[in-house]
Design a protein around this motif. Structure first.
Motif, mmCIF file in Angstrom:
data_model
loop_
_atom_site.group_PDB
_atom_site.id
_atom_site.type_symbol
_atom_site.label_atom_id
_atom_site.label_comp_id
_atom_site.label_asym_id
_atom_site.label_seq_id
_atom_site.Cartn_x
_atom_site.Cartn_y
_atom_site.Cartn_z
ATOM 1 N N ASP A 21 -17.427 -6.390 -2.746
ATOM 2 C CA ASP A 21 -16.555 -5.258 -3.087
ATOM 3 C C ASP A 21 -15.147 -5.659 -2.660
ATOM 4 O OD1 ASP A 21 -15.650 -2.792 -3.849
ATOM 5 O OD2 ASP A 21 -16.415 -1.727 -2.087
ATOM 6 N N PRO A 22 -14.432 -6.436 -3.484
ATOM 7 C CA PRO A 22 -13.260 -7.190 -3.001
ATOM 8 C C PRO A 22 -11.960 -6.419 -2.845
ATOM 9 C CG PRO A 22 -13.623 -7.656 -5.319
ATOM 10 C CD PRO A 22 -14.765 -6.775 -4.879
ATOM 11 N N GLN A 23 -11.805 -5.269 -3.498
ATOM 12 C CA GLN A 23 -10.518 -4.578 -3.475
ATOM 13 C C GLN A 23 -10.399 -3.679 -2.244
ATOM 14 O OE1 GLN A 23 -8.244 -5.117 -6.101
ATOM 15 N NE2 GLN A 23 -9.684 -6.645 -6.829
ATOM 16 N N VAL A 24 -9.343 -3.892 -1.458
ATOM 17 C CA VAL A 24 -9.190 -3.187 -0.194
ATOM 18 C C VAL A 24 -7.717 -2.865 0.044
ATOM 19 C CG1 VAL A 24 -8.915 -4.066 2.176
ATOM 20 C CG2 VAL A 24 -11.181 -3.664 1.293
ATOM 21 N N SER A 25 -7.457 -1.758 0.724
ATOM 22 C CA SER A 25 -6.106 -1.437 1.185
ATOM 23 C C SER A 25 -6.170 -1.320 2.699
ATOM 24 C CB SER A 25 -5.623 -0.123 0.567
ATOM 25 O OG SER A 25 -4.354 0.224 1.085
ATOM 26 N N ALA A 26 -5.376 -2.106 3.399
ATOM 27 C CA ALA A 26 -5.511 -2.146 4.855
ATOM 28 C C ALA A 26 -4.166 -2.338 5.537
ATOM 29 C CB ALA A 26 -6.450 -3.285 5.262
ATOM 30 N N ALA A 27 -4.062 -1.803 6.751
ATOM 31 C CA ALA A 27 -2.895 -2.066 7.587
ATOM 32 C C ALA A 27 -2.842 -3.557 7.882
ATOM 33 C CB ALA A 27 -2.993 -1.262 8.883
ATOM 34 N N GLY A 32 0.826 -1.194 0.000
ATOM 35 C CA GLY A 32 0.000 0.000 0.000
ATOM 36 C C GLY A 32 0.863 1.246 0.000
ATOM 37 N N ARG A 33 0.213 2.390 0.042
ATOM 38 C CA ARG A 33 0.955 3.651 -0.002
ATOM 39 C C ARG A 33 1.681 3.950 1.299
ATOM 40 N NH1 ARG A 33 -3.116 7.869 -3.207
ATOM 41 N NH2 ARG A 33 -3.146 6.725 -5.202
ATOM 42 N N LYS A 34 1.167 3.403 2.405
ATOM 43 C CA LYS A 34 1.802 3.638 3.702
ATOM 44 C C LYS A 34 2.552 2.391 4.137
ATOM 45 C CE LYS A 34 -1.752 6.871 5.375
ATOM 46 N NZ LYS A 34 -2.721 7.134 6.465
ATOM 47 N N PRO A 86 -10.117 0.342 -8.229
ATOM 48 C CA PRO A 86 -9.300 0.968 -7.191
ATOM 49 C C PRO A 86 -9.574 0.361 -5.827
ATOM 50 C CG PRO A 86 -10.340 2.625 -8.588
ATOM 51 C CD PRO A 86 -10.957 1.305 -8.945
ATOM 52 N N ALA A 87 -8.543 0.199 -5.031
ATOM 53 C CA ALA A 87 -8.702 -0.345 -3.688
ATOM 54 C C ALA A 87 -9.224 0.738 -2.756
ATOM 55 C CB ALA A 87 -7.367 -0.874 -3.169
ATOM 56 N N ALA A 88 -10.277 0.416 -2.015
ATOM 57 C CA ALA A 88 -10.838 1.363 -1.060
ATOM 58 C C ALA A 88 -9.952 1.412 0.178
ATOM 59 C CB ALA A 88 -12.260 0.944 -0.680
ATOM 60 N N PRO A 89 -9.409 2.584 0.522
ATOM 61 C CA PRO A 89 -8.483 2.641 1.654
ATOM 62 C C PRO A 89 -9.192 2.504 2.987
ATOM 63 C CG PRO A 89 -8.894 4.843 0.830
ATOM 64 C CD PRO A 89 -9.598 3.896 -0.102
ATOM 65 N N SER A 145 -1.220 -3.054 2.901
ATOM 66 C CA SER A 145 -1.245 -3.982 1.764
ATOM 67 C C SER A 145 -2.477 -3.719 0.918
ATOM 68 C CB SER A 145 -1.312 -5.437 2.263
ATOM 69 O OG SER A 145 -0.240 -5.739 3.101
ATOM 70 N N ARG A 146 -2.306 -3.888 -0.385
ATOM 71 C CA ARG A 146 -3.459 -3.910 -1.284
ATOM 72 C C ARG A 146 -3.888 -5.359 -1.432
ATOM 73 N NH1 ARG A 146 -2.200 -2.974 -6.128
ATOM 74 N NH2 ARG A 146 0.076 -2.877 -5.910
#
Length: 513
Positions: free
Chosen positions: A386-392, A371-373, A498-501, A377-378
Motif C-alpha cells: 500500500d505505497p501511497q502515504v502522507s507523513a511528517a 502534504g496539506r500540513k 489517495p495517500a493515507a494520512p 510530504s506525500r
C-alpha cells in the motif's frame, strides 16, 4: 520421500527433504498433506544458504506451494482472520519492502518483518468484509458500499490475496478501515525469512520468540550487518542446521551477471583482471555495459551504488544540479531513502504507524509533493503493498565538504530522509532493480586499500553485492561523468491512489562530478 514435480538438483532435493523433516517434526506432513496441532513452543531453526543463482528463491517458492496445498494458511501481514488453536500458519518475510516485493513478483506472498511484528487494527464494520474475503463469513451489507463495489473487492482478492488492495478496489483507503497498529502479542507458527544475511542478533531473537519453526534463506557471500563484526546469524547455527546450495540453477539462461559474480570466488582474481572480464563480457552481451558515464535518467528509481560516502554525496548533488532542483525545496519525483524515525518515546504508537506503512530505515521512497500540513510530504514507498502515504518528514540533503546537511523543510518530528539518487552498497543489500549502475572508481579504491572481511577481500564482497542487485542489466561506470537528463523527473507512472494520512503532533551532454 516424494518431492514436487519440478526438477530439483541433488542439493535442492536434499534441502527440500531436510526442511520437510523439520516440518514433519512440527506437525506438518507435506507427503500426506496432514496437519497436526502445533507442538510446543521451543524454537527450531534451519538455514538454507547459497550464492546468487543457487536456487534459494525457487526452493522457497516450492516449499510455500507445498505448504499451501497442505492447507497451511498464509499470514500476509495486512489482515489476519480470527484464530483457531488448531490452525497452522505460514508467514514469508523479508527485512525490507524492496526485498519483499521481489518475492511477490515471483508469486510468493511476502511481507516485511515489521508488518508481522506490528499488526493492523481494523474498524469492526470493515472487518466483516475482510472476514468474508478470507472465506470466514457471509457476504456483508455495508452502508455506503454498493454490491458492485463488493464485487470489485471480491474479484481483486481472487487474483491478489491482499485485503487492503481489495478494499481499495471497492473505493476505500487505509484510513477508512485501519484504525491503528499494535505490537504482536501472540506467537505465530512457521516463518520463512528471505535475505536473512541482513538480520542482526536482536531481530533474530525477536523472530525466534514469534516463530516456533523458523527457516532462514541467505547468501553467505554478501556483506554482514554493520554491527555484527563480519558474521551473519546463520554463521552461529550448528553445522547440521545449515543447508548449502552450490549448483548454479540459472546457467540455462546464460546469465553473464551471475557468471561475473561467481568469478569473484577465485582467490587469485585481482581487481584489474575482473575489470577486463567485465569489459570483455560487455563487448559480447548487452546485459553488461561498460559505462563511460553515470546515466542520470536511471538515478530517480535505481540509485547508483557506491562504497564511499563522499562519492554518494557528490553524485546526489550532481543529480540535483542537472535537474535544476532549488536549494530550498524538493522536486516531485526526487528519490529519498528513509534514515529512521525521530520520535520521542511517548509517541510509540505513531512510530508503529510509520513503520507499518513501510517507512523503516532503508526504505526507498519517491517524493510526490508537499502534504496539506507544514512539514508533511506525500510519498510513494517503493515495493510496499500500500505505497501511497502522507507523513511528517525531515529531509536532509548532504553537501560536499560540509559537516551539517541542508534541510529544505522539516516537521518537528517524524520520518527522516536522505536523498536516494545514490546509496552505499551496504544500504542496497536486499534490494534489486532491473538495471543497476555500479560506480567502479569506488571499488578500485577499496581494492587498493587491501581490507578484508570474514577472510575475503572487501572489494570482492562489495562487488558481489553490488552486481547481484541487477536483475536484467548491469552498468559498470568507469568515469566520473554524469549524462544530461533526457527530460524532467516524473511521477505519473506511480500508482495514483489517495495517500493515507499519518497524523503526528506536534550545460554539456556530460558534466564532471
Amino acid at each position: 520421500m516424494t518431492v514436487p514435480a519440478l526438477t530439483f538438483s541433488d542439493d535442492q532435493a536434499q534441502a527440500y527433504d531436510s526442511v520437510a523433516e523439520l516440518l514433519r517434526s512440527a506437525g506438518v506432513n507435506l507427503d500426506d498433506q496432514l496437519l497436526m496441532p502445533p507442538r510446543g513452543t521451543d524454537a527450531s531453526v534451519l538455514a538454507v544458504t547459497g550464492k546468487a543463482g543457487s536456487g534459494k528463491t525457487m526452493l522457497l517458492a516450492e516449499l510455500y506451494k507445498a505448504l499451501q496445498e497442505a492447507g497451511v494458511e498464509v499470514v500476509s501481514g495486512d489482515y489476519e482472520s480470527r484464530k483457531r488453536k488448531d490452525k497452522r500458519t505460514l508467514a514469508i518475510l523479508a527485512p525490507t519492502n524492496k526485498a519483499a516485493s521481489v518475492l511477490r513478483l515471483r508469486g510468493v506472498p511476502a511481507t516485511t518483518i515489521h508488518r508481522i511484528l506490528y499488526t493492523p487494527v481494523y474498524d469492526p464494520e470493515y472487518e466483516r468484509i475482510a472476514e468474508w474475503l478470507a472465506g470466514n463469513g457471509e457476504r456483508p451489507e455495508i452502508d455506503g458500499l454498493t454490491p458492485e463495489a463488493l464485487n470489485r473487492a471480491e474479484v481483486f482478492y481472487a487474483g491478489n490475496k491482499s485485503i487492503p488492495g481489495a478494499l481499495a478496489a471497492a473505493g476505500l483507503r487505509g484510513s477508512d478501515f485501519i484504525t491503528g497498529w499494535k505490537r504482536r502479542e501472540e506467537p505465530l507458527d512457521i516463518g520463512f525469512i528471505d535475505e536473512s544475511s541482513m538480520l542482526d542478533d536482536r531481530q533474530f531473537e525477536d523472530l525466534q520468540e514469534i516463530f516456533p519453526t523458523l527457516l532462514l534463506f541467505g547468501d553467505p557471500a554478501q556483506l554482514a550487518p554493520v554491527n555484527q563484526s563480519g558474521t551473519m546469524v546463520f554463521d552461529k547455527l550448528p553445522e547440521r542446521r545449515v543447508l548449502t546450495l552450490s549448483r548454479i540453477h540459472r546457467q540455462d539462461a546464460d546469465n553473464p551477471i551471475l557468471d561475473l559474480a561467481h568469478a569473484l570466488s577465485d582467490p587469485d582474481l585481482q581487481f584489474e583482471q575482473f575489470e577486463r572480464m567485465i569489459e570483455e563480457t560487455a563487448a559480447r552481451d548487452e546485459r553488461v555495459v561498460w559505462g563511460s558515464r553515470v546515466e542520470v535518467d536511471l538515478m530517480a528509481r535505481s540509485p547508483v551504488l557506491v562504497w564511499r560516502n563522499a562519492t554518494r554525496i557528490r553524485l546526489i548533488n550532481a543529480f540535483r544540479n542537472v535537474h535544476g532542483a532549488p536549494e530550498d525545496s524538493l522536486l516531485e519525483g526526487e528519490p529519498l531513502i528513509c534514515d529512521g524515525l525521530e520520535l520521542p518515546l511517548k509517541h510509540r504508537k505513531k512510530r508503529l504507524d510509520l513503520e507499518a506503512r513501510g517507512l523503516i530505515k532503508g526504505a526507498q521512497v519517491i517524493y510526490l509533493g508537499e502534504g496539506r500540513k507544514r512539514g508533511f510530504s506525500r510519498l510513494h514507498v517503493m515495493g510496499a503493498e500500500d505505497p501511497q502515504v502522507s507523513a511528517a518528514s525531515i529531509v536532509k540533503i548532504e553537501k560536499p565538504g560540509e559537516e551539517e546537511p541542508f534541510i529544505p523543510f522539516a516537521a518537528s518530528m517524524g520520518a527522516t530522509f536522505l536523498h536516494g539518487a545514490a546509496v552505499t552498497i551496504h544500504k542496497a543489500q536486499g534490494s534489486q532493480w532491473d538495471t543497476v549502475q555500479v560506480f567502479a572508481p569506488d571499488l578500485y579504491a577499496a581494492a587498493r586499500m587491501g581490507r578484508s572481511e570474514a577472510g575475503q577481500p572487501l572489494w570482492k564482497r562489495l562487488v558481489y553485492v553490488a552486481i547481484t542487485r541487477a536483475q536484467e542489466r548491469l552498468i559498470w561506470v568507469v568515469r566520473n561523468r554524469l549524462a544530461k537528463p533526457s527530460g524532467a523527473l516524473r511521477v505519473d507512472d506511480l500508482r495514483a491512489v489517495p495517500a493515507a494520512p499519518l497524523t503526528l503532533s506536534q550545460p554539456d551532454p556530460e558534466e564532471t562530478l
